[in-house]
Design a protein around this motif. Structure first.
Motif, PDB file in Angstrom:
ATOM      1  N   ARG A  95       0.839  -1.212   0.000  1.00  0.00           N
ATOM      2  CA  ARG A  95       0.000   0.000   0.000  1.00  0.00           C
ATOM      3  C   ARG A  95       0.866   1.250   0.000  1.00  0.00           C
ATOM      4  O   ARG A  95       0.602   2.206  -0.725  1.00  0.00           O
ATOM      5  CB  ARG A  95      -0.939   0.009   1.217  1.00  0.00           C
ATOM      6  N   SER A  96       1.928   1.247   0.791  1.00  0.00           N
ATOM      7  CA  SER A  96       2.825   2.410   0.855  1.00  0.00           C
ATOM      8  C   SER A  96       3.566   2.618  -0.452  1.00  0.00           C
ATOM      9  O   SER A  96       3.638   3.736  -0.965  1.00  0.00           O
ATOM     10  CB  SER A  96       3.840   2.237   1.984  1.00  0.00           C
ATOM     11  N   LEU A  97       4.137   1.548  -1.005  1.00  0.00           N
ATOM     12  CA  LEU A  97       4.900   1.660  -2.246  1.00  0.00           C
ATOM     13  C   LEU A  97       4.046   2.155  -3.412  1.00  0.00           C
ATOM     14  O   LEU A  97       4.555   2.812  -4.317  1.00  0.00           O
ATOM     15  CB  LEU A  97       5.533   0.312  -2.609  1.00  0.00           C
ATOM     16  N   CYS A  98       2.756   1.831  -3.398  1.00  0.00           N
ATOM     17  CA  CYS A  98       1.859   2.246  -4.484  1.00  0.00           C
ATOM     18  C   CYS A  98       1.019   3.467  -4.118  1.00  0.00           C
ATOM     19  O   CYS A  98       0.189   3.904  -4.914  1.00  0.00           O
ATOM     20  CB  CYS A  98       0.957   1.085  -4.887  1.00  0.00           C
ATOM     21  N   GLY A  99       1.227   4.011  -2.932  1.00  0.00           N
ATOM     22  CA  GLY A  99       0.508   5.224  -2.532  1.00  0.00           C
ATOM     23  C   GLY A  99      -0.988   5.030  -2.390  1.00  0.00           C
ATOM     24  O   GLY A  99      -1.758   5.947  -2.651  1.00  0.00           O
ATOM     25  N   LEU A 100      -1.400   3.829  -1.961  1.00  0.00           N
ATOM     26  CA  LEU A 100      -2.829   3.577  -1.786  1.00  0.00           C
ATOM     27  C   LEU A 100      -3.329   4.194  -0.489  1.00  0.00           C
ATOM     28  O   LEU A 100      -2.756   3.975   0.571  1.00  0.00           O
ATOM     29  CB  LEU A 100      -3.132   2.076  -1.753  1.00  0.00           C
TER      30      LEU A 100
END
Length: 142
Positions: A95-100
């Motif tokens: 979620r963090s790596l994809c900015g969700l």
């Protein structure tokens, strides 16, 4: 074949509740086993496990010049199982790596899904459409 777009909300634990129209077509054939990974465009990809296994082999056999793509996709891949309610846990790192954030967009892309942060997807789509369509699409009969 997965198609369509759904505007959804991740719960407080980062779980995605799959819309009922996708649950049977996605979860039944693979017994709820899916693989989540990251795409260079900034979204999470959701593959039925069997399809991911085929793609994983193709990715692993790419030449060294494709190392960046291998790092993103193979390095971020995680196997998850849907729970009894048809929810998928999207791990915090992914979620963090994809900015969700909480509001997400789920897009059916044929053999897999893309999961985007809703605001990020709207910006991405607008920017891509402003570039114009590639010549290959003009051969389609609509």
């Amino acid at each position: 074949m997965f198609q369509g777009t759904s505007l959804l909300v991740l719960d407080a634990k980062g779980r995605l509740s799959l819309p009922s129209k996708y649950r049977e077509s996605l979860l039944v054939p693979c017994q709820g086993e899916v693989t989540l990974t990251r795409h260079p465009d900034g979204c999470v990809l959701i593959y039925p496990r069997a399809i991911w296994v085929e793609l994983r082999s193709k990715l692993a056999s790419l030449p060294y010049s494709a190392r960046a793509l291998q790092r993103v996709m193979l390095g971020s891949a995680i196997d998850v199982n849907a729970d009894g309610s048809g929810r998928l846990l999207v791990p915090g790192d992914l979620r963090s790596l994809c900015g969700l954030n909480r509001e997400v967009t789920l897009i059916g892309m044929g053999n897999h899904f893309e999961l985007w942060d809703q605001a990020k997807y709207m910006q991405f789509e607008q920017a891509e459409l402003q570039k114009g369509l590639p010549p290959e699409v003009f051969d389609l009969v609509l």
